[in-house]
Design an enzyme around this catalytic site. Structure first.
Site, PDB file in Angstrom:
ATOM      1  N   PHE A 232      91.666  62.779  71.920  1.00 31.20           N
ATOM      2  CA  PHE A 232      91.271  63.599  70.776  1.00 31.20           C
ATOM      3  C   PHE A 232      91.296  62.740  69.527  1.00 31.20           C
ATOM      4  O   PHE A 232      92.312  62.129  69.208  1.00 31.20           O
ATOM      5  CB  PHE A 232      92.202  64.808  70.590  1.00 31.20           C
ATOM      6  CG  PHE A 232      91.741  65.703  69.477  1.00 31.20           C
ATOM      7  CD1 PHE A 232      90.699  66.603  69.679  1.00 31.20           C
ATOM      8  CD2 PHE A 232      92.305  65.619  68.216  1.00 31.20           C
ATOM      9  CE1 PHE A 232      90.242  67.416  68.635  1.00 31.20           C
ATOM     10  CE2 PHE A 232      91.851  66.427  67.169  1.00 31.20           C
ATOM     11  CZ  PHE A 232      90.826  67.324  67.381  1.00 31.20           C
TER      12      PHE A 232
ATOM     13  N   ASP B 238      94.709  54.961  67.496  1.00 30.62           N
ATOM     14  CA  ASP B 238      94.759  56.217  66.752  1.00 30.62           C
ATOM     15  C   ASP B 238      96.191  56.742  66.837  1.00 30.62           C
ATOM     16  O   ASP B 238      96.611  57.291  67.843  1.00 30.62           O
ATOM     17  CB  ASP B 238      93.757  57.223  67.357  1.00 30.62           C
ATOM     18  CG  ASP B 238      93.798  58.573  66.643  1.00 30.62           C
ATOM     19  OD1 ASP B 238      94.707  58.777  65.806  1.00 30.62           O
ATOM     20  OD2 ASP B 238      92.936  59.410  66.926  1.00 30.62           O
TER      21      ASP B 238
ATOM     22  N   LYS C 134      98.214  63.330  59.798  1.00 34.84           N
ATOM     23  CA  LYS C 134      99.204  64.353  60.152  1.00 34.84           C
ATOM     24  C   LYS C 134     100.488  64.299  59.307  1.00 34.84           C
ATOM     25  O   LYS C 134     100.500  64.782  58.207  1.00 34.84           O
ATOM     26  CB  LYS C 134      99.520  64.286  61.650  1.00 34.84           C
ATOM     27  CG  LYS C 134      98.299  64.632  62.522  1.00 34.84           C
ATOM     28  CD  LYS C 134      98.535  65.800  63.447  1.00 34.84           C
ATOM     29  CE  LYS C 134      97.230  66.464  63.855  1.00 34.84           C
ATOM     30  NZ  LYS C 134      96.510  65.794  64.915  1.00 34.84           N
TER      31      LYS C 134
HETATM   32  C1  LIG Z   1      94.901  65.673  64.843  1.00 31.15           C
HETATM   33  C2  LIG Z   1      94.331  64.398  65.336  1.00 31.15           C
HETATM   34  C3  LIG Z   1      93.135  63.874  64.807  1.00 31.15           C
HETATM   35  C4  LIG Z   1      92.320  64.602  63.777  1.00 31.15           C
HETATM   36  O1  LIG Z   1      92.982  64.792  62.560  1.00 31.15           O
HETATM   37  P1  LIG Z   1      92.441  65.862  61.506  1.00 31.15           P
HETATM   38  O2  LIG Z   1      93.325  65.674  60.315  1.00 31.15           O
HETATM   39  O3  LIG Z   1      92.572  67.222  62.133  1.00 31.15           O
HETATM   40  O4  LIG Z   1      91.027  65.523  61.225  1.00 31.15           O
HETATM   41  C5  LIG Z   1      92.696  62.652  65.276  1.00 31.15           C
HETATM   42  N1  LIG Z   1      93.379  61.973  66.214  1.00 31.15           N
HETATM   43  C6  LIG Z   1      94.531  62.445  66.732  1.00 31.15           C
HETATM   44  C7  LIG Z   1      95.253  61.632  67.759  1.00 31.15           C
HETATM   45  C8  LIG Z   1      95.026  63.683  66.336  1.00 31.15           C
HETATM   46  O5  LIG Z   1      96.153  64.158  66.883  1.00 31.15           O
END
Ligand SMILES: *Cc1c(COP(=O)(O)O)cnc(C)c1O
Length: 352
Positions: free
Chosen positions: A91, A176, A205
């Site tokens: 994700f 990420d 986050k």
């Molecule tokens: C939540 C998340 C995103 C996206 O972040 P947003 O602030 O919702 O755009 C991207 N990568 C990872 C691993 C995430 O947990």
């Protein structure tokens, strides 16, 4: 959602926000506001990266990383690399670029065609990653632990293997750490667990304790990819959000803080394991630090809804995993309370 790293109403956080709001709320990048510069310095020092770009969300940090990787090859290196190799069940966010490298077709529904160039491999499979990377690959993009995909920890050595594959192929490695970073897993970065340094790193986050902020960090080697005008954000690097992030960074950096996160996470997992050991339908409790997943034999949605009713916030990950990502400052009695509620809800819903 792994955002409120310091819980609610943390006095140091709220006063830093108030003070910065009283001084300057927004100057975009016309001037270098002190908290923005201090955060860039603090984050690069903490992560071993050299440069920082600030934006407003995780998805935007991913967009910046993808654009940086393509522009690095197309403009700096004069190579036609454009592909991204990412993982199934990953994700990375919901804007078009981030969605296009997210390996979960359910999120694509109704939005295709996506941005071309993404290729997906099973997470944790070194041979599949090696086979998917070629002369057209601009970057490998991985979460060090898959959060949204179900709190999936890769086999030991996977991140180091990805580093070696990227080096051999001459492409970039992007981690990420939007969910796993900022101390969530008990080390500042989850990738530190394997001692692997990427070329590009994304954070968001928990970074600013609940205010919207994303960061894309990278090494000096790729810094020429972005020159003034290549990429930008009007609100990105807002001084108020950066002042908040400095408080979180300072606290997480205090001696003993991350050790406490590891201890609390271990206590949480142990209590869950104990309470759920004899409950049929519970497959596994896993996680690292305060990123914990309870793997069930059925959809986790109804369990999460039942917990909301009791004031315990959990999330669904990977469909059948109940994910817990409490504030990093959670107290022992709050862990005990949460565990009691989770065990009670899981036990009664499984029985029913
Ligand atoms: C939540 C998340 C995103 C996206 O972040 P947003 O602030 O919702 O755009 C991207 N990568 C990872 C691993 C995430 O947990």
């Amino acid at each position: 959602m792994a955002v409120s790293a310091l819980g609610h109403g943390h006095p140091a956080l709220t006063s830093a926000i108030a003070d910065q709001a009283a001084a300057v709320i927004h100057v975009s990048n016309l001037y270098a506001a002190p908290p923005v510069v201090a955060l860039a310095e603090g984050l690069t020092r903490r992560t071993g990266m050299d440069r920082a770009f600030f934006c407003n969300s995780g998805a935007e940090a991913i967009e910046a990383a993808l654009k940086l990787a393509r522009r690095y090859f197309q403009v700096v290196r004069g190579e036609s690399r454009f592909r991204f190799v990412a993982a199934e069940k990953s994700f990375h966010g919901r804007s078009f670029g981030a969605l296009s490298v997210t390996g979960q077709p359910k999120y694509w529904e109704g939005f295709e065609p996506l941005v071309p160039g993404a290729r997906f491999v099973p997470y944790g499979d070194v041979a599949a990653l090696e086979a998917a990377v070629d002369q057209e690959t601009a970057a490998i993009l991985l979460e060090p632990i898959q959060g949204e995909g179900g709190v999936v920890i890769p086999p030991p050595g996977y991140l180091a293997a990805a580093r070696a594959i990227a080096d051999r192929a001459g492409c970039l490695l992007i981690f990420d750490e939007i969910q796993t970073g900022f101390g969530r897993t008990g080390t500042f970065l989850a990738s530190a667990h394997e001692g692997v340094r990427p070329d590009v790193l994304t954070l968001a986050k928990g970074i600013a304790g609940g205010l919207p902020l994303g960061a894309m960090l990278h090494t000096e080697a790729v810094a020429e990819a972005f020159v003034p005008g290549s990429h930008m954000s009007t609100f990105g690097g807002n001084p108020v959000c950066c002042a908040a992030a400095l408080v979180v960074l300072g606290l997480v950096g205090e001696e003993g803080f991350l050790a406490l996160v590891r201890e609390k996470g271990a206590a949480l997992m142990e209590a869950l394991n104990e309470g759920l050991a004899s409950v049929a339908g519970v497959q596994e409790v896993r996680g690292r630090g305060l990123l914990v997943g309870i793997s069930l034999d059925r959809p986790a949605g109804p369990f999460v809804s039942a917990l909301y009713e009791r004031g315990v916030l959990a999330t669904v990950a990977g469909g059948t995993v109940l994910r817990l990502s409490p504030p990093l400052v959670i107290a022992d009695r709050e862990i005990e309370h949460g565990v009691r509620e989770v065990v009670d809800v899981v036990t009664s819903l499984m029985d029913g």
